[in-house]
Design an enzyme around this catalytic site. Structure first.
Site, PDB file in Angstrom:
ATOM      1  N   ASP A   1       0.847  -1.195   0.000  1.00 44.38           N
ATOM      2  CA  ASP A   1       0.000   0.000   0.000  1.00 44.38           C
ATOM      3  C   ASP A   1       0.884   1.247   0.000  1.00 44.38           C
ATOM      4  OD1 ASP A   1      -3.216   0.493   0.949  1.00 44.38           O
ATOM      5  OD2 ASP A   1      -1.836   2.198   1.123  1.00 44.38           O
ATOM      6  N   ILE A   2       0.477   2.267  -0.738  1.00 43.09           N
ATOM      7  CA  ILE A   2       1.260   3.488  -0.860  1.00 43.09           C
ATOM      8  C   ILE A   2       1.259   4.313   0.433  1.00 43.09           C
ATOM      9  CG2 ILE A   2      -0.545   5.078  -1.688  1.00 43.09           C
ATOM     10  CD1 ILE A   2       1.472   5.912  -3.908  1.00 43.09           C
TER      11      ILE A   2
ATOM     12  N   ASN B   1     -12.696  -3.593   2.440  1.00 43.71           N
ATOM     13  CA  ASN B   1     -13.679  -2.521   2.460  1.00 43.71           C
ATOM     14  C   ASN B   1     -14.567  -2.661   1.229  1.00 43.71           C
ATOM     15  OD1 ASN B   1     -12.529  -1.354   4.798  1.00 43.71           O
ATOM     16  ND2 ASN B   1     -10.985  -0.321   3.567  1.00 43.71           N
TER      17      ASN B   1
ATOM     18  N   GLY C   1     -16.554   1.905   3.248  1.00 44.37           N
ATOM     19  CA  GLY C   1     -15.474   2.874   3.078  1.00 44.37           C
ATOM     20  C   GLY C   1     -14.520   2.537   1.944  1.00 44.37           C
ATOM     21  N   GLN C   2     -15.018   1.797   0.946  1.00 41.43           N
ATOM     22  CA  GLN C   2     -14.146   1.431  -0.188  1.00 41.43           C
ATOM     23  C   GLN C   2     -13.842   2.665  -1.038  1.00 41.43           C
ATOM     24  OE1 GLN C   2     -15.764  -1.697  -2.665  1.00 41.43           O
ATOM     25  NE2 GLN C   2     -13.980  -1.707  -4.031  1.00 41.43           N
TER      26      GLN C   2
ATOM     27  N   HIS D   1     -10.126  -5.554  -3.574  1.00 43.30           N
ATOM     28  CA  HIS D   1      -8.808  -5.759  -2.964  1.00 43.30           C
ATOM     29  C   HIS D   1      -8.974  -6.134  -1.504  1.00 43.30           C
ATOM     30  CE1 HIS D   1      -9.946  -1.512  -2.595  1.00 43.30           C
ATOM     31  NE2 HIS D   1      -9.327  -1.508  -1.436  1.00 43.30           N
TER      32      HIS D   1
ATOM     33  N   HIS E   1      -6.759  -5.895   2.078  1.00 45.61           N
ATOM     34  CA  HIS E   1      -5.600  -5.362   2.780  1.00 45.61           C
ATOM     35  C   HIS E   1      -5.058  -6.447   3.706  1.00 45.61           C
ATOM     36  CE1 HIS E   1      -6.732  -0.956   2.158  1.00 45.61           C
ATOM     37  NE2 HIS E   1      -7.876  -1.559   1.885  1.00 45.61           N
TER      38      HIS E   1
HETATM   39  P1  5GP Z   1      -9.832   1.143   0.174  1.00 46.61           P
HETATM   40  O1  5GP Z   1     -10.229   2.299   1.027  1.00 46.61           O
HETATM   41  O2  5GP Z   1     -10.446   1.236  -1.200  1.00 46.61           O
HETATM   42  O3  5GP Z   1     -10.094  -0.182   0.836  1.00 46.61           O
HETATM   43  O4  5GP Z   1      -8.265   1.193   0.053  1.00 46.61           O
HETATM   44  C1  5GP Z   1      -7.569   1.699  -1.034  1.00 46.61           C
HETATM   45  C2  5GP Z   1      -6.108   1.660  -0.671  1.00 46.61           C
HETATM   46  O5  5GP Z   1      -5.350   1.899  -1.833  1.00 46.61           O
HETATM   47  C3  5GP Z   1      -5.673   2.707   0.359  1.00 46.61           C
HETATM   48  O6  5GP Z   1      -5.130   2.059   1.505  1.00 46.61           O
HETATM   49  C4  5GP Z   1      -4.633   3.548  -0.391  1.00 46.61           C
HETATM   50  O7  5GP Z   1      -3.553   3.951   0.425  1.00 46.61           O
HETATM   51  C5  5GP Z   1      -4.192   2.609  -1.497  1.00 46.61           C
HETATM   52  N1  5GP Z   1      -3.747   3.282  -2.710  1.00 46.61           N
HETATM   53  C6  5GP Z   1      -4.348   4.308  -3.346  1.00 46.61           C
HETATM   54  N2  5GP Z   1      -3.657   4.675  -4.438  1.00 46.61           N
HETATM   55  C7  5GP Z   1      -2.580   3.839  -4.492  1.00 46.61           C
HETATM   56  C8  5GP Z   1      -1.493   3.727  -5.414  1.00 46.61           C
HETATM   57  O8  5GP Z   1      -1.364   4.447  -6.390  1.00 46.61           O
HETATM   58  N3  5GP Z   1      -0.569   2.754  -5.149  1.00 46.61           N
HETATM   59  C9  5GP Z   1      -0.680   1.922  -4.070  1.00 46.61           C
HETATM   60  N4  5GP Z   1       0.284   1.015  -3.909  1.00 46.61           N
HETATM   61  N5  5GP Z   1      -1.699   2.002  -3.193  1.00 46.61           N
HETATM   62  C10 5GP Z   1      -2.641   2.953  -3.393  1.00 46.61           C
END
Ligand code: 5GP
Length: 124
Positions: free
Chosen positions: A37-38, A95, A101-102, A108, A110
């Site tokens: 994750d970034i 999520n 909160g997606q 995906h 985590h």
């Molecule tokens: P969500 O809230 O959809 O479950 O999580 C999305 C996740 O994607 C977040 O934890 C966010 O930090 C990660 N993310 C968003 N943009 C990027 C990216 O460009 N590269 C990577 N490696 N992770 C990302």
């Protein structure tokens, strides 16, 4: 309003899968890609995604093949081993949709670990 069901090819994970945006790859197989994750929320924070175009956990469960679903869970477990948290433990989060909160509309999971990751969620 529920989770979106139309796949958006411009989402950030689709761009990572196409190689348009770099990622720190942890694992890849025929059906699955895993990368860090970034914005990590724990010492280990890796995202596992299917290569297929699935918007959410709901969409994945509804439409993915048994081979894709099986490969996905095996990839999650492999990431835990590669990251060295299979013995110490880890948390999986998917999520899903608005209340979940997606943020990125490509399914995906985590994988979080490397320390105790705290209470599961707030009660409110
Ligand atoms: P969500 O809230 O959809 O479950 O999580 C999305 C996740 O994607 C977040 O934890 C966010 O930090 C990660 N993310 C968003 N943009 C990027 C990216 O460009 N590269 C990577 N490696 N992770 C990302």
């Amino acid at each position: 309003m529920g989770a979106p069901t139309m796949y958006d090819d411009s989402n950030i994970f689709a761009r990572i899968l196409r190689g348009e945006i770099p990622c720190k790859k942890v694992h890849e197989d025929e059906h699955t890609l895993a990368f860090d994750d970034i914005a990590p929320r724990a010492p280990v924070h890796t995202l596992v995604i299917p290569k297929g175009k699935y918007v959410s956990a709901t969409d994945f469960a509804d439409k993915a093949s048994d081979a894709e679903i099986g490969a996905f869970m095996r990839a999650v477990r492999k990431v835990a081993a590669l990251k060295g948290v299979d013995a110490s433990g880890y948390r999986l989060i998917a999520n899903t949709g608005v209340d979940g909160g997606q943020e990125v509309p490509h399914f995906h999971v985590h994988v979080l670990g490397g320390r105790s990751v705290g209470p599961m969620t707030s009660a409110k």
